[in-house]
Design an enzyme around this catalytic site. Structure first.
Site, PDB file in Angstrom:
ATOM      1  N   CYS A 191      59.645  14.336  22.356  1.00  0.00           N
ATOM      2  CA  CYS A 191      58.437  14.840  21.703  1.00  0.00           C
ATOM      3  C   CYS A 191      57.331  14.889  22.746  1.00  0.00           C
ATOM      4  CB  CYS A 191      58.049  13.911  20.547  1.00  0.00           C
ATOM      5  SG  CYS A 191      56.489  14.350  19.765  1.00  0.00           S
ATOM      6  N   GLU A 214      51.066  11.209  26.472  1.00  0.00           N
ATOM      7  CA  GLU A 214      52.259  10.451  26.138  1.00  0.00           C
ATOM      8  C   GLU A 214      53.400  11.350  25.684  1.00  0.00           C
ATOM      9  OE1 GLU A 214      51.190   8.579  21.983  1.00  0.00           O
ATOM     10  OE2 GLU A 214      49.565   8.256  23.383  1.00  0.00           O
ATOM     11  N   CYS A 234      51.787   9.850  17.303  1.00  0.00           N
ATOM     12  CA  CYS A 234      50.560  10.637  17.333  1.00  0.00           C
ATOM     13  C   CYS A 234      49.369  10.031  18.072  1.00  0.00           C
ATOM     14  CB  CYS A 234      50.096  10.941  15.915  1.00  0.00           C
ATOM     15  SG  CYS A 234      51.422  11.494  14.876  1.00  0.00           S
ATOM     16  N   CYS A 236      44.479  11.884  12.045  1.00  0.00           N
ATOM     17  CA  CYS A 236      45.180  11.912  13.327  1.00  0.00           C
ATOM     18  C   CYS A 236      44.423  11.171  14.426  1.00  0.00           C
ATOM     19  CB  CYS A 236      45.402  13.366  13.742  1.00  0.00           C
ATOM     20  SG  CYS A 236      46.328  13.528  15.267  1.00  0.00           S
ATOM     21  N   CYS A 292      42.681  16.705  21.420  1.00  0.00           N
ATOM     22  CA  CYS A 292      42.873  17.833  20.511  1.00  0.00           C
ATOM     23  C   CYS A 292      41.533  18.142  19.867  1.00  0.00           C
ATOM     24  CB  CYS A 292      43.885  17.446  19.431  1.00  0.00           C
ATOM     25  SG  CYS A 292      44.286  18.783  18.279  1.00  0.00           S
ATOM     26  N   CYS A 327      41.851  16.892  12.562  1.00  0.00           N
ATOM     27  CA  CYS A 327      42.506  16.450  11.316  1.00  0.00           C
ATOM     28  C   CYS A 327      42.104  15.006  10.983  1.00  0.00           C
ATOM     29  CB  CYS A 327      44.026  16.563  11.432  1.00  0.00           C
ATOM     30  SG  CYS A 327      44.586  18.263  11.659  1.00  0.00           S
TER      31      CYS A 327
HETATM   32  N1  SAH Z   1      48.829  19.974  16.429  1.00  0.00           N
HETATM   33  C1  SAH Z   1      50.150  20.211  15.935  1.00  0.00           C
HETATM   34  C2  SAH Z   1      51.220  19.314  16.546  1.00  0.00           C
HETATM   35  C3  SAH Z   1      50.925  17.866  16.822  1.00  0.00           C
HETATM   36  S1  SAH Z   1      50.855  16.733  15.485  1.00  0.00           S
HETATM   37  C4  SAH Z   1      50.170  20.147  14.441  1.00  0.00           C
HETATM   38  O1  SAH Z   1      49.119  19.916  13.843  1.00  0.00           O
HETATM   39  O2  SAH Z   1      51.201  20.381  13.840  1.00  0.00           O
HETATM   40  C5  SAH Z   1      52.495  16.582  14.850  1.00  0.00           C
HETATM   41  C6  SAH Z   1      52.517  16.219  13.377  1.00  0.00           C
HETATM   42  O3  SAH Z   1      52.052  14.875  13.164  1.00  0.00           O
HETATM   43  C7  SAH Z   1      51.609  17.112  12.560  1.00  0.00           C
HETATM   44  O4  SAH Z   1      52.245  17.490  11.376  1.00  0.00           O
HETATM   45  C8  SAH Z   1      50.440  16.185  12.269  1.00  0.00           C
HETATM   46  O5  SAH Z   1      49.709  16.607  11.155  1.00  0.00           O
HETATM   47  C9  SAH Z   1      51.148  14.872  12.079  1.00  0.00           C
HETATM   48  N2  SAH Z   1      50.281  13.676  12.144  1.00  0.00           N
HETATM   49  C10 SAH Z   1      49.149  13.497  12.819  1.00  0.00           C
HETATM   50  N3  SAH Z   1      48.638  12.262  12.604  1.00  0.00           N
HETATM   51  C11 SAH Z   1      49.490  11.642  11.774  1.00  0.00           C
HETATM   52  C12 SAH Z   1      49.512  10.352  11.177  1.00  0.00           C
HETATM   53  N4  SAH Z   1      48.554   9.457  11.389  1.00  0.00           N
HETATM   54  N5  SAH Z   1      50.558  10.071  10.368  1.00  0.00           N
HETATM   55  C13 SAH Z   1      51.533  10.979  10.123  1.00  0.00           C
HETATM   56  N6  SAH Z   1      51.569  12.198  10.656  1.00  0.00           N
HETATM   57  C14 SAH Z   1      50.539  12.541  11.457  1.00  0.00           C
END
Ligand code: SAH
Length: 336
Positions: A97, A84, A325, A111, A104, A108
């Site tokens: 974006c 996406e 995300c 996420c 991935c 995390c």
């Molecule tokens: N993998 C990279 C880029 C993609 S995620 C990274 O970790 O930075 C982009 C941003 O969205 C990151 O800061 C990630 O931690 C955040 N993110 C992921 N899931 C989220 C959620 N449920 N709510 C808010 N931010 C989130």
């Protein structure tokens, strides 16, 4: 293909040199087929259609937010996978974006993108097409890019760097490095490798906690590169490139949002000139973590700002279209 690569391919086909730039410009403007390249002869267009494939993505879905005009695209890739892309319209321009991987593997805890693990890396062509097709389908110019969609861009280093070169080409999409942000969960070795390239893009590091104990609860990558190493890599990045790193911090209720965490963040970042982007956690039903209350967000921000750390709370866009995300791709997967 880069301009030199296209030039070599055209030369091998016996085409005159000026054709390369002609076709390359069409591609940068978003041509989806050789048929659209009306200044080429019919015969040449047929010959090129035989030899090359122009697009990597087919649109599966397009959603437009009624609240703020944010658009979200779900694309099918040639092998049937999907990713996406989100288009955000700001006063200062349109930002896309993009995703850098299918899924991935960083794991995390908050996420949606990481739930099914990593399927594969995106190619440079696929990432470039996310930018170009989004502009074409939304009928607007793309002014900036953030690599903050699905995937960990520094876990797909070579393809991402190749993509950056392509998208930055003045004869191609022509997006300036200063209009590109790359977000990483903090892969220290790759941050150093990126610094050595001295690109003028903005590096954003997903910190999400100022200390190892909290960060390890949220981000498995912290077992490999702890916060001290991450802070040190950001310092080196600044020294090498002259570009300050910014930090992302998603506030998770009762996990990383206490005054202690805010004060600890101040202690670590005061004087570095780094900016903190505070993010309201997007609730992902599979993950069970809750966003902090508005009061908590306000208190947290105030402690940072009073402590001399610049911090802003990221505006929430497209909340009516699952624009955050990996949520759209997850939704599609659930239906299958
Ligand atoms: N993998 C990279 C880029 C993609 S995620 C990274 O970790 O930075 C982009 C941003 O969205 C990151 O800061 C990630 O931690 C955040 N993110 C992921 N899931 C989220 C959620 N449920 N709510 C808010 N931010 C989130």
């Amino acid at each position: 293909m880069t301009l030199p690569e296209l030039s070599a391919a055209f030369q091998a086909m016996g085409l005159p040199g000026y054709r390369t730039e002609q076709v390359f410009r069409w591609l940068g403007r978003g041509a989806g087929s050789f048929e659209e390249m009306t200044d080429l002869s019919k015969q040449l267009r047929a010959q090129l259609s035989e030899a090359f494939r122009l697009t990597a993505l087919v649109r599966l879905r397009r959603q437009i937010s009624k609240l703020d005009g944010t658009e979200k695209f779900l694309w099918a890739l040639p092998d049937g996978e999907s990713v996406e892309t989100v288009l955000m319209r700001y006063k200062h321009g349109n930002t896309v974006c993009i995703s850098s991987q299918v899924g991935c593997r960083m794991g995390c805890a908050f996420c949606a993108s990481t739930i099914g693990g990593k399927v594969r890396d995106l190619t440079a062509a696929e990432m470039l097409d996310e930018v170009i097709r989004t502009g074409v389908e939304a009928g607007c110019r793309v002014d900036g890019i953030v690599l903050m969609g699905i995937g960990e861009p520094l876990d797909n280093f070579d393809n991402v760097v190749r993509f950056l070169t392509l998208v930055n080409d003045p004869d191609g999409a022509n997006i300036g490095m200063r209009h590109i942000s790359l977000s990483t969960c903090g892969l220290v070795d790759a941050i150093d490798k990126l610094a050595a390239l001295r690109l003028q893009l903005t590096l954003s590091v997903s910190l999400h906690a100022p200390d190892d104990e909290t960060r390890s609860r949220l981000m498995p990558v912290n077992a490999r590169y702890g916060v001290d190493q991450v802070y040190a890599a950001c310092e080196r990045y600044f020294r090498t490139t002259g570009r300050r790193v910014s930090y992302e911090y998603a506030l998770v209720r009762d996990v990383n949002d206490t005054p202690w965490h805010a004060r600890e963040l101040v202690r670590r970042l005061r004087g570095t000139g780094s900016h903190v982007n505070l993010i309201r956690l997007n609730y992902v039903s599979e993950r069970g973590l809750m966003p902090s209350s508005e009061d908590t967000v306000r208190t947290f921000t105030k402690i940072l700002v009073d402590g001399g750390v610049t911090a802003t709370v990221r505006r929430r866009l497209g909340s009516d279209i699952d624009a955050a995300c990996g949520q759209l791709r997850r939704g599609e997967m659930r239906k299958l």
